[in-house]
Write a protein that holds these residues in place. Structure first.
Motif, mmCIF file in Angstrom:
data_model
loop_
_atom_site.group_PDB
_atom_site.id
_atom_site.type_symbol
_atom_site.label_atom_id
_atom_site.label_comp_id
_atom_site.label_asym_id
_atom_site.label_seq_id
_atom_site.Cartn_x
_atom_site.Cartn_y
_atom_site.Cartn_z
ATOM 1 N N ALA A 1 9.186 18.434 -1.305
ATOM 2 C CA ALA A 1 9.220 19.064 -2.626
ATOM 3 C C ALA A 1 10.146 20.279 -2.677
ATOM 4 C CB ALA A 1 7.820 19.490 -3.036
ATOM 5 N N LEU A 2 10.618 20.729 -1.521
ATOM 6 C CA LEU A 2 11.464 21.914 -1.468
ATOM 7 C C LEU A 2 12.870 21.577 -1.953
ATOM 8 C CD1 LEU A 2 11.867 24.871 -0.654
ATOM 9 C CD2 LEU A 2 12.350 24.075 1.675
ATOM 10 N N LYS A 3 13.329 22.286 -2.952
ATOM 11 C CA LYS A 3 14.640 22.008 -3.526
ATOM 12 C C LYS A 3 15.571 23.206 -3.399
ATOM 13 C CE LYS A 3 13.069 18.042 -4.779
ATOM 14 N NZ LYS A 3 13.414 16.853 -3.952
ATOM 15 N N LEU B 1 13.298 20.590 7.579
ATOM 16 C CA LEU B 1 13.093 19.210 7.146
ATOM 17 C C LEU B 1 13.834 18.925 5.844
ATOM 18 C CD1 LEU B 1 9.300 18.877 8.006
ATOM 19 C CD2 LEU B 1 11.203 17.773 9.209
ATOM 20 N N ALA B 2 13.820 19.889 4.920
ATOM 21 C CA ALA B 2 14.537 19.697 3.658
ATOM 22 C C ALA B 2 16.028 19.540 3.903
ATOM 23 C CB ALA B 2 14.275 20.887 2.726
ATOM 24 N N LYS C 1 13.217 31.647 -0.212
ATOM 25 C CA LYS C 1 12.704 30.468 -0.915
ATOM 26 C C LYS C 1 11.174 30.423 -0.955
ATOM 27 C CE LYS C 1 14.892 27.466 -2.239
ATOM 28 N NZ LYS C 1 15.474 27.224 -3.582
ATOM 29 N N GLN C 2 10.525 31.433 -0.388
ATOM 30 C CA GLN C 2 9.059 31.485 -0.352
ATOM 31 C C GLN C 2 8.472 30.199 0.254
ATOM 32 O OE1 GLN C 2 6.769 34.266 -1.450
ATOM 33 N NE2 GLN C 2 8.734 34.967 -0.657
ATOM 34 N N THR C 3 8.981 29.883 1.420
ATOM 35 C CA THR C 3 8.541 28.685 2.131
ATOM 36 C C THR C 3 8.503 29.010 3.620
ATOM 37 O OG1 THR C 3 8.988 26.318 2.403
ATOM 38 C CG2 THR C 3 10.908 27.746 2.232
ATOM 39 N N THR C 4 8.669 28.028 4.489
ATOM 40 C CA THR C 4 8.626 28.276 5.928
ATOM 41 C C THR C 4 9.879 27.732 6.605
ATOM 42 O OG1 THR C 4 7.556 26.168 6.410
ATOM 43 C CG2 THR C 4 6.115 28.036 5.899
ATOM 44 N N ASN D 1 -1.591 19.922 -2.265
ATOM 45 C CA ASN D 1 -2.437 18.974 -2.982
ATOM 46 C C ASN D 1 -1.635 17.916 -3.718
ATOM 47 O OD1 ASN D 1 -4.739 20.317 -2.183
ATOM 48 N ND2 ASN D 1 -4.767 21.674 -3.968
ATOM 49 N N ASP D 2 -0.393 18.214 -4.037
ATOM 50 C CA ASP D 2 0.444 17.281 -4.779
ATOM 51 C C ASP D 2 1.230 16.344 -3.880
ATOM 52 O OD1 ASP D 2 -0.405 18.345 -7.132
ATOM 53 O OD2 ASP D 2 1.357 19.608 -7.460
#
Length: 381
Positions: A340-342, A310-311, A301-304, A38-39
């Motif tokens: 947004a992934l850092k 891409l990050a 990192k609790q992502t995919t 959403n952000d």
């Protein structure tokens, strides 16, 4: 293959249905992840990137498969328009097409999709293959003859429903036409206001230098990802030297980096991946080590895996803008969330250390396709 089931085996509870294997990897679980989606608008609009002097969102949208997927299925046109418009609503201002996609049809889809906000975005498209302008039929080889380029651009403007092309690439270097003649034609189109910036795709190094001498190049587009890092040898350093932006196509390794391809994958007739030796039975088992690395880090990192991929590209240079393509809404939203992934510097150091122990087996493209890359234009007599 169900990508969300694949993530479950890696330790993430992600619900969803089976998705197309070439598209980017969708993530729809947890309140924090949904909040991240959403952000997206503020994330992308507040952090622009520059390709030369052209300012765009840090992640673009490639629309190549919106007329026909790798598996040769035909996506829903209204849904493709919806994805394009939603991407814009969430901050994407960089859309990438080409005359050859379709041919012609993808430009029409993009033109229809962006009509209501055309002046707020950057449209990139490409010419260079030998395509009949009246019928859209593919003819043998390439064609960057000056008069042909001018005809192609006129058709592009009509299909894209616009009066100018923001970024026009030569899709492949024509070995029959001096690059000075090509750039001279582009300069004429720039003077007429029909083209604002230009670039090259998969060019030879000396051709880049010659073209840039004639008129500054805004961007170079090459395949570049964790799966294929070839541009790091010469093209990316050259972009840094000359102040040229870099746009990775296939930043998710035609789906491989999402975990959608493995040893059990079988390809539909017409799917080019079935002819790429990096995905052959003798090589893919070895190359899965890269996917396993991404899966491990996605848990940490609790992502995919796709977002990590891409990050990683975004972290390489501030003037790199990947253009992941998709025909799935959830995948598009996940892709742009990668901005947004850092990672901390220590995390990147650890990741790259592990990455550099992996050797990819096989070639990235079939030989007859690879022959069109890294080509040097003939010298002008």
């Amino acid at each position: 293959m169900n990508r969300r089931n694949l993530l479950k085996t890696a330790g993430l509870a992600i619900a969803g249905s089976a998705l197309m294997p070439f598209d980017t990897f969708a993530k729809t679980s947890s309140e924090s992840e949904n909040q991240l989606l959403n952000d997206n608008s503020s994330l992308l609009t507040s952090k622009k990137r520059k390709l030369g002097k052209l300012e765009v969102s840090p992640i673009g949208l490639g629309v190549q498969n919106m007329s026909r997927t790798y598996q040769t299925t035909i996506p829903s046109r209204p849904e493709m328009h919806n994805i394009i418009r939603t991407a814009f609503d969430k901050g994407v201002t960089f859309f990438d097409a080409a005359e050859a996609y379709g041919p012609h049809e993808v430009e029409r889809i993009l033109g229809e999709g962006v009509a209501s906000f055309r002046d707020k975005i950057t449209i990139a498209t490409k010419y260079g293959w030998n395509i009949d302008q009246a019928t859209g039929k593919r003819l043998p080889g390439l064609n960057s003859q000056p008069e042909h380029i001018k005809k192609v651009v006129e058709g592009m403007l009509k299909r894209l429903k616009t009066d100018r092309i923001d970024l026009l690439y030569q899709h492949r270097v024509d070995p029959q036409v001096p690059i000075e003649d090509v750039v001279g034609t582009i300069k004429d189109l720039i003077k007429e206001g029909k083209v604002l910036h230009y670039g090259l795709s998969e060019p030879g190094v000396q051709t880049v230098r010659r073209a840039h001498k004639e008129h500054p190049i805004t961007a170079i587009q090459n395949e570049y990802s964790l799966l294929w890092r070839g541009p790091e040898k010469a093209i990316i350093p050259l972009c840094q030297e000359l102040g040229i932006g870099f746009v990775p196509w296939s930043p998710l390794g035609v789906g491989f980096l999402t975990g959608a391809i493995d040893e059990n994958t079988r390809y539909a007739p017409g799917d080019i991946r079935g002819n790429e030796t990096r995905f052959s039975q003798e090589n893919i088992a070895n190359n899965m080590e890269l996917v396993n690395l991404l899966k491990k880090w996605s848990v940490q990192k609790q992502t995919t895996p796709a977002q990590i991929s891409l990050a990683w590209l975004l972290a390489q240079k501030p003037w790199i803008v990947p253009i992941p393509g998709t025909t799935q809404m959830a995948h598009m939203q996940e892709n742009i969330s990668a901005n947004a992934l850092k990672f901390t510097s220590n995390e990147w150091q650890e990741f790259n250390s592990q990455l550099n122990t992996i050797q990819i087996s096989g070639e990235r493209l079939p030989a007859f396709v690879q022959a069109f890359s890294d080509v040097e234009a003939p010298l002008k007599k």
